[in-house]
Design an enzyme around this catalytic site. Structure first.
Site, mmCIF file in Angstrom:
data_model
loop_
_atom_site.group_PDB
_atom_site.id
_atom_site.type_symbol
_atom_site.label_atom_id
_atom_site.label_comp_id
_atom_site.label_asym_id
_atom_site.label_seq_id
_atom_site.Cartn_x
_atom_site.Cartn_y
_atom_site.Cartn_z
ATOM 1 N N ASN A 75 -17.811 72.904 30.930
ATOM 2 C CA ASN A 75 -17.442 71.644 30.298
ATOM 3 C C ASN A 75 -18.636 71.003 29.601
ATOM 4 O O ASN A 75 -19.793 71.280 29.935
ATOM 5 C CB ASN A 75 -16.921 70.673 31.361
ATOM 6 C CG ASN A 75 -15.601 70.044 30.979
ATOM 7 O OD1 ASN A 75 -15.361 69.769 29.809
ATOM 8 N ND2 ASN A 75 -14.746 69.819 31.955
ATOM 9 N N ASP A 114 -18.045 65.851 33.484
ATOM 10 C CA ASP A 114 -17.124 66.327 32.446
ATOM 11 C C ASP A 114 -17.856 66.316 31.109
ATOM 12 O O ASP A 114 -18.923 66.901 30.994
ATOM 13 C CB ASP A 114 -15.868 65.459 32.455
ATOM 14 C CG ASP A 114 -14.648 66.164 31.881
ATOM 15 O OD1 ASP A 114 -14.795 66.901 30.895
ATOM 16 O OD2 ASP A 114 -13.533 65.964 32.391
ATOM 17 N N GLU A 120 -9.856 64.315 25.123
ATOM 18 C CA GLU A 120 -11.158 64.953 25.366
ATOM 19 C C GLU A 120 -11.896 65.130 24.042
ATOM 20 O O GLU A 120 -11.370 64.852 22.974
ATOM 21 C CB GLU A 120 -10.946 66.337 26.013
ATOM 22 C CG GLU A 120 -11.408 66.443 27.461
ATOM 23 C CD GLU A 120 -12.902 66.716 27.589
ATOM 24 O OE1 GLU A 120 -13.665 66.388 26.648
ATOM 25 O OE2 GLU A 120 -13.316 67.238 28.634
#
Length: 295
Positions: free
Chosen positions: A154, A205, A20
């Site tokens: 997010n 996301d 991420e």
């Protein structure tokens, strides 16, 4: 809406559980593996498998941003709060607000804005609805809760002038837009719903804004990246060979999109799941901003 057809390259093979937070910082691509607490870099021009581990924490690591004028020092959304992470892997906690929440929670994705503030979201481990928050860390080190009632906060992303903040609530399928006072960092307007997604479209996301002011969104569960106009119109969809893309980052000089992906929740993962991918695209991005504290 049009589909963008472009070849995808696996730059770092799958192996990360939940890669991420990819950002371009000083000629290197920096990213995390949230659940293992790992921080990694890939130097510009490096070949496959050339990534290097910079740190390994004993708590989840959601995202980092560089600290202005302090090489190899990071501000990190980690564990239950925000900390400074030094080159030797030590953490200096600024605050741990998620220690004071009613359900076990952790920090998630985060980014620095053009004014040098660090913004990061949180979520409950079990996904309890409404348990997530958005925090802002000011340049004096004060951590402020800006929004609550979120579920999985997010992908915060800012416009180039820092006056528009985009924030995904992944579990709710929404992308929020807020107007930010660039001087104080307070929300002057919003949040408002920028995009609401249906369940079959995946979950928004990680996000980034390109040099044309368009928003790029990693679509968890949909094997796709979306590009939106500031008025909310879907402009393009880019398919990627992994079901769970987690973050997007545009190279500041080359027209390449970097995408992190997850193995987490994938029944039959391939080398593209839990990996770093690159895709040629027709637009560029900007290097990550630094947190402006500790002067």
């Amino acid at each position: 809406m049009t589909f963008m057809a472009a070849p995808t390259t696996v730059v770092v093979d799958g192996g990360y559980e939940l890669a991420e937070g990819g950002r371009w910082i000083d000629g290197r691509y920096v990213y995390v593996d949230i659940l293992t607490g790992g921080l990694y870099e890939l130097r510009d021009g490096d070949g496959p498998a050339a990534s290097r581990q910079l740190a390994r924490l004993d708590v989840p690591l959601g995202a980092v941003a560089p600290v202005r004028d302090e090489p190899d020092v990071w501000i990190a959304a980690a564990g239950t709060g925000v900390a400074l992470l030094t080159a030797d892997g030590a953490l200096e906690w600024l605050d741990r607000p998620e220690d004071r929440t009613p359900v076990p929670s952790r920090m998630n994705d985060g980014v620095a804005d053009p004014a040098g503030r660090f913004w990061a979201g949180s979520m409950a481990y079990d996904g309890t609805r409404g348990a997530g928050s958005l925090y802002r860390t000011d340049t004096d080190g004060t951590v402020v809760r800006v929004l609550d009632g979120l579920t999985i906060a997010n992908g915060p992303a800012f416009s180039a002038d820092g006056t528009t903040l985009y924030l995904a609530d992944s579990a709710e399928g929404t992308i929020l837009r807020c107007r930010v006072d660039p001087v104080s960092g307070d929300l002057s307007e919003g949040p408002e719903i920028f995009v609401r997604l249906g369940g079959d479209e995946g979950s928004p996301d990680g996000m980034t804004v390109d040099t044309e002011g368009r928003l790029w969104v990693a679509m968890w569960g949909a094997a796709a990246i979306r590009r939106y106009h500031p008025d909310g119109r879907l402009l393009h969809t880019l398919e990627v060979p992994a079901p769970h893309p987690t973050s997007v980052c545009l190279h500041p000089t080359d027209h390449r999109l970097y995408v992190t992906t997850a193995r987490h929740g994938v029944r039959h993962p391939t080398s593209a799941s839990g990996a770093v991918l690159t895709v040629p695209v027709p637009v560029g991005g900007t290097a990550a901003r630094a947190w402006g504290g500790r002067h």
